[in-house]
Design an enzyme around this catalytic site. Structure first.
Site, mmCIF file in Angstrom:
data_model
loop_
_atom_site.group_PDB
_atom_site.id
_atom_site.type_symbol
_atom_site.label_atom_id
_atom_site.label_comp_id
_atom_site.label_asym_id
_atom_site.label_seq_id
_atom_site.Cartn_x
_atom_site.Cartn_y
_atom_site.Cartn_z
ATOM 1 N N TYR A 30 0.858 -1.189 0.000
ATOM 2 C CA TYR A 30 0.000 0.000 0.000
ATOM 3 C C TYR A 30 0.884 1.225 0.000
ATOM 4 C CZ TYR A 30 1.283 0.348 4.893
ATOM 5 O OH TYR A 30 2.003 0.449 6.056
ATOM 6 N N THR A 96 2.900 4.797 12.021
ATOM 7 C CA THR A 96 3.270 4.133 13.267
ATOM 8 C C THR A 96 4.787 3.948 13.429
ATOM 9 O OG1 THR A 96 3.028 1.928 12.288
ATOM 10 C CG2 THR A 96 1.080 2.883 13.358
ATOM 11 N N ASP A 97 5.529 4.056 12.312
ATOM 12 C CA ASP A 97 6.966 3.723 12.389
ATOM 13 C C ASP A 97 7.749 4.656 13.322
ATOM 14 O OD1 ASP A 97 6.576 1.603 10.728
ATOM 15 O OD2 ASP A 97 7.397 2.555 8.936
ATOM 16 N N GLU A 291 28.160 -1.531 34.170
ATOM 17 C CA GLU A 291 28.893 -2.410 33.255
ATOM 18 C C GLU A 291 30.147 -1.724 32.708
ATOM 19 O OE1 GLU A 291 26.499 -5.109 31.359
ATOM 20 O OE2 GLU A 291 27.826 -5.446 29.656
HETATM 21 C C1 SIN Z 1 2.405 2.728 9.511
HETATM 22 O O1 SIN Z 1 1.866 3.814 9.594
HETATM 23 O O2 SIN Z 1 1.907 1.728 10.105
HETATM 24 C C2 SIN Z 1 3.672 2.460 8.762
HETATM 25 C C3 SIN Z 1 4.072 3.528 7.827
HETATM 26 C C4 SIN Z 1 4.334 4.833 8.497
HETATM 27 O O3 SIN Z 1 4.899 4.855 9.592
HETATM 28 O O4 SIN Z 1 3.966 5.856 7.914
#
Ligand code: SIN
Length: 334
Positions: A30, A96-97, A291
């Site tokens: 997409y 979401t990225d 560490e």
């Molecule tokens: C997403 O939105 O799930 C992936 C692609 C983006 O981050 O624009």
């Protein structure tokens, strides 16, 4: 009886899969950022029952292409809308990225307690069972709710509510792609209302010492991330030493790397590059002087911030100080 006016919610769209289109409803591929903010809103007519929406298109990109320029535009717009007494809350639609990075950045440069809610979707708008409309409905319902105030930017995905500092994308696909691995979810959406499980006890918004103005004055310090792995050599770090203000190590385990890389990072610190140790593991705590001897190596420990958020905090810390102890104090406080 007089009808009560609905709260005004500003919806700022930036693109992402929530606005993505496929060739057909079952194809895996997409194009993110295909639909406009008005298209997204038209898919959720129920919103007209809970809010008066003011829509704006700030960008329309896949969030892998999110830039500091878009962050600047978003932060300016959100700060302006926060000053507008007629606006009850703000929703930002986002891919979401890098959603967690934008949410965390905004949590440090918005100096208001008005609800700001970020939302995305894992399935494109044209998919069978697209969850974007339900997520958007929940985001608006959350942004208009009095309990959302004073918590810093929130993220709502899949009926879960997360604090900006805690949320991480933990899976490349599937609906359950988000978690707050260290401190847990902020709460959940139930029947269009939030139920919060915890307070946000970290430093954000009204307590933040950072601002867009300070960042502009400092010229948005350049901070890059080095990802540790077996056999990591020094040359990538040596190359970066000449061109960056800060390096975040996405270290193995407790923020560690090969002796060659640690030596190169220490030499970078000697030359004035701010070096933060974080962990590539996805959760847990990188403690100072456990560490590695951060004090003598000239390093800063990221504690429980992941590398991509440590990059943002370091950039902001560099906008107010170049002193290593002061920068460690920032990481201890935020
Ligand atoms: C997403 O939105 O799930 C992936 C692609 C983006 O981050 O624009």
């Amino acid at each position: 009886m007089l009808e009560q006016a609905l709260p005004v919610i500003a919806v700022l769209a930036t693109g992402g899969t929530i606005a993505g289109a496929q060739a057909d409803a079952t194809s895996a591929g997409y194009k993110a950022g295909s639909f406009s903010v008005n298209d997204l809103l038209a898919a959720v007519p129920q919103l007209s029952g809970i809010a008066e929406i003011r829509a704006e298109q700030v960008a329309n990109v896949g969030s892998q292409n999110m830039t500091h320029a878009v962050w600047r535009a978003l932060a300016e717009r959100v700060n302006t809308l926060c000053q507008d007494a007629s606006v009850a809350g703000i929703v930002i639609t986002h891919g979401t990225d890098t959603l967690e990075e934008t949410a965390y950045f905004l949590s440090l440069v918005i100096q208001h307690d008005k609800p700001v809610v970020l939302v995305g979707a894992m399935r494109p708008a044209t998919a069978l069972g697209a969850e974007g409309p339900a997520n958007l409905y929940n985001a608006v319902a959350l942004a208009r709710h009095p309990d959302a105030r004073g918590r810093g930017p929130l993220v709502v995905m899949n009926e879960d509510v997360h604090y900006a500092r805690e949320i991480q994308k933990i899976a490349s696909a599937g609906l359950c792609a988000f978690a707050s691995p260290n401190r847990g979810r902020a709460g959940g959406m139930h029947g269009g209302a939030p139920c919060f499980y915890s307070r946000n006890t970290t430093t954000h918004t009204t307590q933040s010492e950072f601002s867009l103005a300070l960042l502009e004055r400092a010229g948005w310090p350049r901070v890059d991330i080095v990802y540790a792995h077996a056999n990591l050599q020094a040359d990538l770090i040596e190359f970066l030493t000449d061109s960056v203000d800060g390096i975040v190590l996405a270290g193995v385990g407790d923020g560690n790397a090969t002796d060659l890389a640690i030596d190169a990072l220490s030499r970078a610190a000697d030359r004035g590059v701010a070096v933060v140790r974080s962990s590539r593991t996805g959760s847990g705590f990188v403690a100072r002087d456990v560490e590695l001897d951060d004090g003598s190596l000239g390093f800063i420990a990221a504690r429980d911030l992941n590398p991509q958020k440590a990059r943002i905090l370091l950039m902001l810390a560099l906008s107010v100080t170049r002193d290593t102890a002061a920068m460690q104090a920032v990481f201890d406080r935020y």
